[in-house]
Write an enzyme that holds these catalytic residues in place. Structure first.
Site, PDB file in Angstrom:
ATOM      1  N   ASP A  88     -13.281  -2.877  -5.212  1.00 41.85           N
ATOM      2  CA  ASP A  88     -12.144  -2.261  -4.540  1.00 41.85           C
ATOM      3  C   ASP A  88     -11.798  -0.890  -5.117  1.00 41.85           C
ATOM      4  O   ASP A  88     -11.142  -0.790  -6.155  1.00 41.85           O
ATOM      5  CB  ASP A  88     -10.948  -3.214  -4.700  1.00 41.85           C
ATOM      6  CG  ASP A  88      -9.697  -2.662  -4.063  1.00 41.85           C
ATOM      7  OD1 ASP A  88      -8.622  -3.264  -4.274  1.00 41.85           O
ATOM      8  OD2 ASP A  88      -9.786  -1.642  -3.364  1.00 41.85           O
TER       9      ASP A  88
ATOM     10  N   ASP B 189     -11.080   3.831   0.277  1.00 37.69           N
ATOM     11  CA  ASP B 189     -10.641   2.516  -0.185  1.00 37.69           C
ATOM     12  C   ASP B 189     -11.550   1.402   0.319  1.00 37.69           C
ATOM     13  O   ASP B 189     -11.357   0.894   1.436  1.00 37.69           O
ATOM     14  CB  ASP B 189      -9.193   2.286   0.284  1.00 37.69           C
ATOM     15  CG  ASP B 189      -8.632   0.963  -0.207  1.00 37.69           C
ATOM     16  OD1 ASP B 189      -7.478   0.655   0.116  1.00 37.69           O
ATOM     17  OD2 ASP B 189      -9.364   0.227  -0.908  1.00 37.69           O
TER      18      ASP B 189
HETATM   19  O1  LIG Z   1      -3.612  -2.357   0.074  1.00 42.97           O
HETATM   20  C1  LIG Z   1      -4.431  -1.753   0.686  1.00 42.97           C
HETATM   21  C2  LIG Z   1      -4.117  -0.606   1.601  1.00 42.97           C
HETATM   22  C3  LIG Z   1      -3.148  -1.030   2.641  1.00 42.97           C
HETATM   23  C4  LIG Z   1      -3.456  -2.049   3.542  1.00 42.97           C
HETATM   24  C5  LIG Z   1      -2.521  -2.356   4.511  1.00 42.97           C
HETATM   25  C6  LIG Z   1      -1.310  -1.698   4.560  1.00 42.97           C
HETATM   26  C7  LIG Z   1      -1.035  -0.709   3.628  1.00 42.97           C
HETATM   27  C8  LIG Z   1      -1.943  -0.373   2.663  1.00 42.97           C
HETATM   28  N1  LIG Z   1      -5.746  -1.984   0.601  1.00 42.97           N
HETATM   29  N2  LIG Z   1      -6.211  -2.823  -0.372  1.00 42.97           N
HETATM   30  C9  LIG Z   1      -6.846  -2.411  -1.473  1.00 42.97           C
HETATM   31  N3  LIG Z   1      -7.193  -3.468  -2.191  1.00 42.97           N
HETATM   32  C10 LIG Z   1      -6.778  -4.583  -1.543  1.00 42.97           C
HETATM   33  C11 LIG Z   1      -6.882  -5.939  -1.884  1.00 42.97           C
HETATM   34  C12 LIG Z   1      -6.334  -6.881  -1.021  1.00 42.97           C
HETATM   35  C13 LIG Z   1      -5.689  -6.475   0.154  1.00 42.97           C
HETATM   36  C14 LIG Z   1      -5.590  -5.116   0.511  1.00 42.97           C
HETATM   37  C15 LIG Z   1      -6.136  -4.189  -0.359  1.00 42.97           C
END
Ligand SMILES: O=C(Cc1ccccc1)Nn1cnc2ccccc21
Length: 329
Positions: free
Chosen positions: A32, A217
């Site tokens: 991640d 991401d």
């Molecule tokens: O958290 C995020 C970005 C996000 C997603 C949805 C709304 C706002 C921001 N990604 N993410 C990065 N690592 C993660 C791990 C689990 C779930 C999401 C994950």
């Protein structure tokens, strides 16, 4: 030395799993680049949460050491999260090895993680300033490994419904077309963040998104972009609607989806294939499909997740804080 592991997509490319060896125990985890904690399902978790997962057992690792008094607690943008204790152990990713890596043992995980039995934890690859361990923040695997890597880089080669790879310490030029376009990253936020101020839908005109910023991401399944981009894009898709019930834009699965080009730091327009923006059917008949491109908040940070990585080979350079991109081979 270098390290290379497979990146295997779950059904529907929801996330990608890679083998990580912790204290001699190999566990499939989600790499991640949007977070900075390495946490794992383990035998300290409640049995109900452990069920169906590969659970790291600190007691059978001869190299595990508890980090006295240390704990972590992380929550992600989608509302999921994990919390627990911390130790150190030898972590080997495809040959790249760190002897005293902080390994976070979850004692609580949210339901979305429990339900996804193919994923047994995360390997955070954003900047260490986002690591949640207290009282003393710890470093990511990449930060710990970087000094021992031939070049201070890791790469993501993620594919639609096919096995790709993550590689540490090497850029495999057989995996992309042409040469990488490099862009400076602003690490202030702790993310792999860059400016993204232009976009183009299909063969249409290049449009501006003044002040646009985005992060790379791999932990986000979709592509969360400014509403101006999302509206311009779906205005070109017959039958696209903002479907409140399913929580985003849907369109007829038979729709012809245009490509989307987005600016990467002013140096490169990354083309995301239209096919990859058809993410998944929302109905059993497969008539209505959910978009891989969805809207974030206007003017907010855009999140270029796996939907983009399926079209672009991405190199993350921690030596000079830059990102290299090129279309997959
Ligand atoms: O958290 C995020 C970005 C996000 C997603 C949805 C709304 C706002 C921001 N990604 N993410 C990065 N690592 C993660 C791990 C689990 C779930 C999401 C994950």
């Amino acid at each position: 030395g270098t390290g290379v592991v497979t990146a295997t997509p779950e059904q529907g490319d929801v996330e990608y799993l890679s083998p990580v060896t912790i204290g001699g125990q190999t566990i499939n985890m989600d790499f991640d680049s949007g977070s900075s904690d390495l946490w794992v399902f383990n035998t300290e978790l409640a049995a109900g949460s452990q069920a169906g997962h590969s659970n790291f057992n600190p007691e059978t690792s001869t190299t595990f050491q508890l980090l006295q008094g240390a704990s972590f607690e992380i929550s992600y943008g989608d509302g999921s999260g994990a919390a627990g204790n911390v130790g150190t152990d030898t972590v080997n990713i495809g040959g790249a090895t760190v002897t005293n890596q902080a390994v976070e043992l979850a004692t609580a995980v949210s339901s979305s993680f429990v339900q996804d039995t193919q994923s047994n934890g995360l390997v955070g690859l954003a900047f260490s300033k986002l690591n949640t361990i207290k009282p003393v923040q710890q470093k990511t695997f990449f930060d710990n490994a970087i000094a021992t890597l031939p070049i201070p880089v890791f790469t993501a080669d993620l594919r639609h419904a096919a096995v790709g790879a993550y590689e540490f310490g090497n850029i495999d030029s057989t995996k992309f077309n042409g040469s990488l376009s490099w862009t400076d990253v602003n690490a202030t936020s702790g993310f792999w963040q860059f400016s993204s101020q232009q976009f183009a839908v299909g063969t249409g005109p290049t449009m501006n998104l003044a002040g646009g910023q985005a992060i790379a991401d791999t932990g986000t399944t979709l592509m969360i972009a400014d509403p101006s981009i999302v509206n311009a894009y779906y205005s070109q898709v017959q039958g696209a609607v903002n479907n409140e019930t399913v929580g985003g834009v849907t369109f007829p699965c038979a729709a012809q989806l245009p490509d989307l080009a987005v600016d990467i730091g002013g140096n490169y327009m990354a083309t995301v294939r239209g096919d990859d923006i058809n993410f998944s059917p929302v109905d059993a008949a497969g008539t209505t499909c959910f978009g891989g491109l969805q809207a974030g908040t206007a003017g907010g940070l855009q999140i270029y997740g796996d939907i983009m990585f399926k079209s672009q080979f991405v190199a993350f350079n921690g030596g000079n804080n830059s990102i290299g991109m090129a279309p997959h081979q």
